[in-house]
Design a protein around this motif. Sequence first.
Motif, PDB file in Angstrom:
ATOM      1  N   LEU A 238     -12.846 -12.542  -0.332  1.00  9.58           N
ATOM      2  CA  LEU A 238     -12.941 -11.966   1.002  1.00  9.58           C
ATOM      3  C   LEU A 238     -12.706 -10.462   0.936  1.00  9.58           C
ATOM      4  N   SER A 239     -13.374  -9.742   1.823  1.00 10.92           N
ATOM      5  CA  SER A 239     -13.196  -8.300   1.939  1.00 10.92           C
ATOM      6  C   SER A 239     -12.832  -7.955   3.372  1.00 10.92           C
ATOM      7  N   CYS A 240     -12.051  -6.901   3.526  1.00 11.24           N
ATOM      8  CA  CYS A 240     -11.701  -6.405   4.858  1.00 11.24           C
ATOM      9  C   CYS A 240     -11.811  -4.882   4.817  1.00 11.24           C
ATOM     10  N   ALA A 241     -12.790  -4.361   5.534  1.00 14.06           N
ATOM     11  CA  ALA A 241     -12.989  -2.924   5.621  1.00 14.06           C
ATOM     12  C   ALA A 241     -12.219  -2.369   6.813  1.00 14.06           C
ATOM     13  N   CYS A 242     -11.497  -1.298   6.577  1.00 17.02           N
ATOM     14  CA  CYS A 242     -10.624  -0.711   7.596  1.00 17.02           C
ATOM     15  C   CYS A 242     -11.115   0.678   7.968  1.00 17.02           C
ATOM     16  N   SER A 243     -11.061   0.998   9.270  1.00 18.63           N
ATOM     17  CA  SER A 243     -11.565   2.295   9.727  1.00 18.63           C
ATOM     18  C   SER A 243     -10.486   3.373   9.755  1.00 18.63           C
ATOM     19  N   SER A 244      -9.236   3.003   9.490  1.00 17.21           N
ATOM     20  CA  SER A 244      -8.143   3.958   9.640  1.00 17.21           C
ATOM     21  C   SER A 244      -8.182   5.044   8.569  1.00 17.21           C
ATOM     22  N   SER A 245      -7.916   6.282   9.011  1.00 14.59           N
ATOM     23  CA  SER A 245      -7.876   7.416   8.083  1.00 14.59           C
ATOM     24  C   SER A 245      -6.598   7.420   7.254  1.00 14.59           C
ATOM     25  N   ILE A 246      -5.638   6.610   7.636  1.00 16.09           N
ATOM     26  CA  ILE A 246      -4.376   6.555   6.893  1.00 16.09           C
ATOM     27  C   ILE A 246      -4.271   5.253   6.108  1.00 16.09           C
ATOM     28  N   PHE A 247      -5.422   4.707   5.740  1.00 13.54           N
ATOM     29  CA  PHE A 247      -5.462   3.417   5.051  1.00 13.54           C
ATOM     30  C   PHE A 247      -4.518   3.377   3.856  1.00 13.54           C
ATOM     31  N   SER A 248      -4.469   4.437   3.085  1.00 13.97           N
ATOM     32  CA  SER A 248      -3.731   4.419   1.823  1.00 13.97           C
ATOM     33  C   SER A 248      -2.234   4.207   2.002  1.00 13.97           C
ATOM     34  N   ILE A 249      -1.698   4.463   3.174  1.00 17.36           N
ATOM     35  CA  ILE A 249      -0.267   4.282   3.378  1.00 17.36           C
ATOM     36  C   ILE A 249       0.059   3.027   4.188  1.00 17.36           C
ATOM     37  N   LEU A 250      -0.965   2.251   4.507  1.00 17.64           N
ATOM     38  CA  LEU A 250      -0.753   1.064   5.329  1.00 17.64           C
ATOM     39  C   LEU A 250      -0.372  -0.146   4.486  1.00 17.64           C
TER      40      LEU A 250
END
Length: 115
Positions: free
Chosen positions: A20-32
């Motif tokens: 499974l894949s989940c694409a995220c739109s957040s610009s702060i993805f790397s710290i989530l």
Amino acid sequence: QVQLVESGGGLVQPGGSLRLSCACSSSIFSILALAWYRQAPGKQREWVATTTNRDSITYADSVRGRFTISRDNAQKTVYLQMNSLKPEDTAVYYCYTQIAKSNYWGQGTQVTVSS
């Protein structure tokens, strides 16, 4: 507004694999911190696995040793590799994150394990 979009679900035989894949739109993805949950018919949604921004990873007992959560910060995507699938893994799988105390869920992707 953060969007999470899951993909990769489908029908698989017992013992098979899916990713499974989940694409995220957040610009702060790397710290989530990001998590996968699942909900089987007639049951409550349950936690499956989490990956944090410090690569701390935890799994539910029911999937440990069979599922692997990973992330690609450059692609802003979190994955769930599912091996040795069982009929009881059948559920809608959801991606989840929390930002500033707001909860974000994807729309879910159906995984069906059946012969």
